[in-house]
Enzyme design. Structure first.
Site, mmCIF file in Angstrom:
data_model
loop_
_atom_site.group_PDB
_atom_site.id
_atom_site.type_symbol
_atom_site.label_atom_id
_atom_site.label_comp_id
_atom_site.label_asym_id
_atom_site.label_seq_id
_atom_site.Cartn_x
_atom_site.Cartn_y
_atom_site.Cartn_z
ATOM 1 N N GLU A 12 0.830 -1.209 0.000
ATOM 2 C CA GLU A 12 0.000 0.000 0.000
ATOM 3 C C GLU A 12 0.864 1.259 0.000
ATOM 4 O OE1 GLU A 12 -3.100 0.025 -1.153
ATOM 5 O OE2 GLU A 12 -3.642 -1.381 0.443
ATOM 6 N N HIS A 13 0.474 2.205 -0.815
ATOM 7 C CA HIS A 13 1.188 3.488 -0.929
ATOM 8 C C HIS A 13 2.641 3.296 -1.364
ATOM 9 C CE1 HIS A 13 -1.862 6.330 0.465
ATOM 10 N NE2 HIS A 13 -2.263 5.370 1.287
ATOM 11 N N SER A 46 -25.214 8.096 -15.820
ATOM 12 C CA SER A 46 -24.985 7.071 -14.812
ATOM 13 C C SER A 46 -26.332 6.579 -14.318
ATOM 14 C CB SER A 46 -24.179 7.663 -13.655
ATOM 15 O OG SER A 46 -24.228 6.786 -12.552
ATOM 16 N N GLY A 104 -11.774 2.754 -1.463
ATOM 17 C CA GLY A 104 -10.477 2.088 -1.595
ATOM 18 C C GLY A 104 -10.517 0.851 -2.469
ATOM 19 N N LEU A 105 -11.605 0.701 -3.265
ATOM 20 C CA LEU A 105 -11.695 -0.460 -4.160
ATOM 21 C C LEU A 105 -11.578 -0.036 -5.627
ATOM 22 C CD1 LEU A 105 -14.558 -2.497 -2.426
ATOM 23 C CD2 LEU A 105 -12.080 -2.673 -2.080
ATOM 24 N N SER A 106 -11.140 1.194 -5.803
ATOM 25 C CA SER A 106 -10.779 1.685 -7.116
ATOM 26 C C SER A 106 -11.925 1.812 -8.114
ATOM 27 C CB SER A 106 -9.701 0.775 -7.694
ATOM 28 O OG SER A 106 -8.975 1.524 -8.590
ATOM 29 N N SER A 108 -12.833 4.601 -9.124
ATOM 30 C CA SER A 108 -12.433 5.696 -10.018
ATOM 31 C C SER A 108 -11.632 5.177 -11.212
ATOM 32 C CB SER A 108 -11.608 6.732 -9.254
ATOM 33 O OG SER A 108 -10.381 6.169 -8.832
ATOM 34 N N GLU A 140 -5.270 9.528 -15.264
ATOM 35 C CA GLU A 140 -5.990 9.800 -14.011
ATOM 36 C C GLU A 140 -5.340 10.921 -13.191
ATOM 37 O OE1 GLU A 140 -7.673 6.304 -12.219
ATOM 38 O OE2 GLU A 140 -8.271 7.417 -10.427
ATOM 39 N N ASP A 151 -3.965 0.477 -9.912
ATOM 40 C CA ASP A 151 -5.388 0.223 -10.130
ATOM 41 C C ASP A 151 -5.702 -0.010 -11.604
ATOM 42 O OD1 ASP A 151 -5.178 0.933 -7.543
ATOM 43 O OD2 ASP A 151 -6.391 2.744 -7.656
HETATM 44 P P1 NG1 Z 1 -7.565 3.939 -3.956
HETATM 45 O O1 NG1 Z 1 -7.509 3.563 -2.573
HETATM 46 O O2 NG1 Z 1 -8.380 3.003 -4.777
HETATM 47 O O3 NG1 Z 1 -8.004 5.335 -4.140
HETATM 48 C C1 NG1 Z 1 -5.067 4.856 -4.351
HETATM 49 C C2 NG1 Z 1 -4.260 5.019 -5.630
HETATM 50 C C3 NG1 Z 1 -3.332 3.830 -5.867
HETATM 51 C C4 NG1 Z 1 -2.492 3.536 -4.623
HETATM 52 C C5 NG1 Z 1 -3.414 3.421 -3.395
HETATM 53 C C6 NG1 Z 1 -2.635 3.229 -2.116
HETATM 54 C C7 NG1 Z 1 -5.309 6.227 -7.480
HETATM 55 C C8 NG1 Z 1 -6.142 6.111 -8.695
HETATM 56 N N1 NG1 Z 1 -5.132 5.106 -6.783
HETATM 57 O O4 NG1 Z 1 -6.038 3.852 -4.536
HETATM 58 O O5 NG1 Z 1 -2.495 4.108 -6.969
HETATM 59 O O6 NG1 Z 1 -1.498 4.490 -4.423
HETATM 60 O O7 NG1 Z 1 -4.219 4.577 -3.250
HETATM 61 O O8 NG1 Z 1 -1.864 2.074 -2.184
HETATM 62 O O9 NG1 Z 1 -4.837 7.302 -7.163
#
Ligand code: NG1
Length: 383
Positions: A12-13, A46, A104-106, A108, A140, A151
C-alpha cells in the site's frame, strides 16, 4: 463492457514510488453500454442518480470541472487519448457500477479504464495492454491525485482466480493463483475516503514526503561513498542495500515525518516480496502475518488508518481471520481480511455482529460486507 474494481492484498502506498504491489481484481465492476457517435462528443449517463449526466467535447485542451466532480474521471482518459492519438469520435453511453464509491476499491480507475477502452474501441486505437494501463494511469493524474499505476494495471490485466504482482516502469504482471481454501473478505467501514476531494492533499503530501526522503537518502549514500552512483528510483535503492542499512541511515538523516514514510515504504516493499512467496507456498498464516504487519505500518508509520478501520481489523482478527488490514489509500473505506474457507462464516459473523449490527447498519450489510472473488480483468463485448 465490464471493468472490475480491485482489492489490494498487500503493497500500500508504494506503487507511486515505483515498487511492486499485489492486488486482485473483483467481481464488482463498472459496466458501460455505449454507441459510437459521428462527432467528438461524449455523453455519459450514470444509473446512479448521485452522479449527474456528463457531456463534453473531446480534445487535447479539455479543462477540469470542479474538484470532486465525477465527470473528471470521464474527461481524464479522453484528454490523454486525444493528446496521443487521432480521436475523431465520441460515444453515447450509460454507466452502471456496483463498486462502492470512495472506499479504496478503485471505482475511479474502473471508470477511467472503461471510458478509455470505449474511446479506444470506437476510434480503432491499438495499444499493448501494459502500455494502455500506463496511459490510463497518466490520464488519471488529471483529477489531481498523484496516484500510482496499480489500479489501472490490475483492472485491465487480471486473470481469473488469481492475484497479480505488478511491477512498474515498465508495467509487468506476474499472476499468482489464489489457493482454493483461501478466502478474502471485504468490509466497508462506510467512512467515505473521498480522495478526489478533501483527502487529495493528504495523499499528495505523503507522496511528496516519500520523494523528499528518497532524495535525501540517495544523495547522502553517494556523498558518504556507500553507493557508487546516484540511485534513480526506490526499486534500485531497495535492491542495492539491505533494509536494515537503509533504515539505519533513514533514522540518522531524515526528519520525523519523512523517516516514518520512508520506513513504511521500504518495509512494505519487503512484505510484498515475502507475501507473494507465501501465497505461492500456500502458507496462509505466513501471508496473514504480513497483512497484519502491513496494517500496523500503515497505521503507525504512514498514518492513513482511522479508529474505525482499526476496529474493523481487530474484529476480523478476533473473529478468526489469519490477517486483516486496511486496503487502498486508507483514511476510511474498506478493510480486507484473509480466512481459511472453513472459517469464513465465523469472520463474517463477527463482523456482522460486532460492527454492522452494533452500529445499527444491518441494512447496509449486503452491500458493505462481501467475499472477494478473484476475477478477470476488463472485457469489451460487441453486440
Ligand atoms: P484507492 O484507494 O483506490 O483510491 C489509491 C491510488 C493507488 C495507490 C493506493 C494506495 C489512485 C487512482 N489510486 O487507490 O495508486 O497508491 O491509493 O496504495 O490514485
Amino acid at each position: 463492457m465490464r471493468v472490475p474494481g480491485r482489492v489490494n492484498l498487500i503493497g500500500e502506498h508504494i506503487d507511486y514510488n515505483g515498487l511492486p504491489v499485489f492486488p486482485m481484481a473483483l467481481q464488482r465492476a463498472v459496466r458501460i453500454v455505449f454507441r459510437p457517435r459521428n462527432d467528438r462528443m461524449v455523453v455519459l449517463h450514470s444509473s446512479d442518480e448521485r452522479f449527474p449526466p456528463v457531456e463534453f467535447e473531446i480534445g487535447p485542451k479539455i479543462e477540469r470541472w470542479s474538484q470532486g466532480s465525477w465527470g473528471n474521471y470521464v474527461k481524464a482518459p479522453a484528454k490523454e487519448l486525444a493528446c496521443r492519438f487521432e480521436i475523431q469520435r465520441g460515444f453515447d453511453g450509460v454507466l452502471q457500477s456496483d463498486i462502492p464509491v470512495a472506499a479504496g476499491l478503485s471505482s475511479s480507475s474502473a471508470i477511467v479504464n472503461a471510458v478509455g477502452l470505449a474511446l479506444a474501441h470506437v476510434n480503432d486505437v491499438l495499444a499493448e495492454p501494459g502500455e494502455f494501463a500506463g496511459l490510463m494511469a497518466e490520464a488519471e493524474l488529471f483529477v489531481g491525485t498523484r496516484g500510482g499505476g496499480m489500479d489501472q494495471a490490475i483492472s485491465l490485466g487480471a486473470k481469473d482466480q488469481s492475484a497479480a504482482k505488478i511491477s512498474f516502469n515498465p508495467i509487468r504482471i506476474q499472476h499468482v493463483t489464489v489457493p482454493d481454501d483461501w478466502c478474502f473478505i471485504i468490509a466497508d467501514s462506510g467512512e467515505v475516503a473521498e480522495k478526489s476531494g478533501s483527502l487529495q492533499f493528504e495523499y499528495n503530501l505523503r507522496r511528496a514526503k516519500c520523494e523528499e526522503a528518497f532524495r535525501v537518502i540517495s544523495t547522502n549514500l553517494l556523498k558518504q561513498g556507500i553507493t557508487e552512483g546516484l540511485h534513480e528510483s526506490y526499486p534500485e535503492l531497495c535492491a542495492s542495500l539491505d533494509t536494515e542499512i537503509l533504515l539505519y541511515f533513514a533514522e540518522k538523516l531524515l526528519p520525523e515525518t519523512e523517516h516514518r514514510c520512508f520506513r513504511h515504504v521500504v518495509t512494505e516493499a519487503g512484505r510484498v516480496e515475502a507475501a507473494v512467496e507465501r501465497m505461492l507456498a500456500a502458507d496462509i498464516r505466513g501471508f496473514g502475518d504480513y497483512m497484519n504487519a502491513s496494517h500496523d505500518s500503515l497505521k503507525t508509520d504512514y498514518q492513513v488508518s482511522t479508529e474505525v478501520l482499526d476496529e474493523l481489523v481487530q474484529v476480523a482478527r478476533d473473529g478468526g481471520a489469519v490477517g486483516a488490514r486496511l486496503t487502498g489509500a486508507g483514511f476510511g473505506g474498506c478493510v480486507v481480511a484473509l480466512a481459511e474457507r472453513r472459517r469464513t462464516r465465523d469472520v463474517l459473523g463477527a463482523l456482522r455482529a460486532e460492527y454492522y449490527e452494533r452500529r445499527g447498519r444491518k441494512n447496509q450489510m449486503d452491500e458493505h460486507l462481501f467475499i472477494a472473488v478473484p476475477s478477470r480483468g476488463a472485457s469489451v463485448q460487441v453486440i
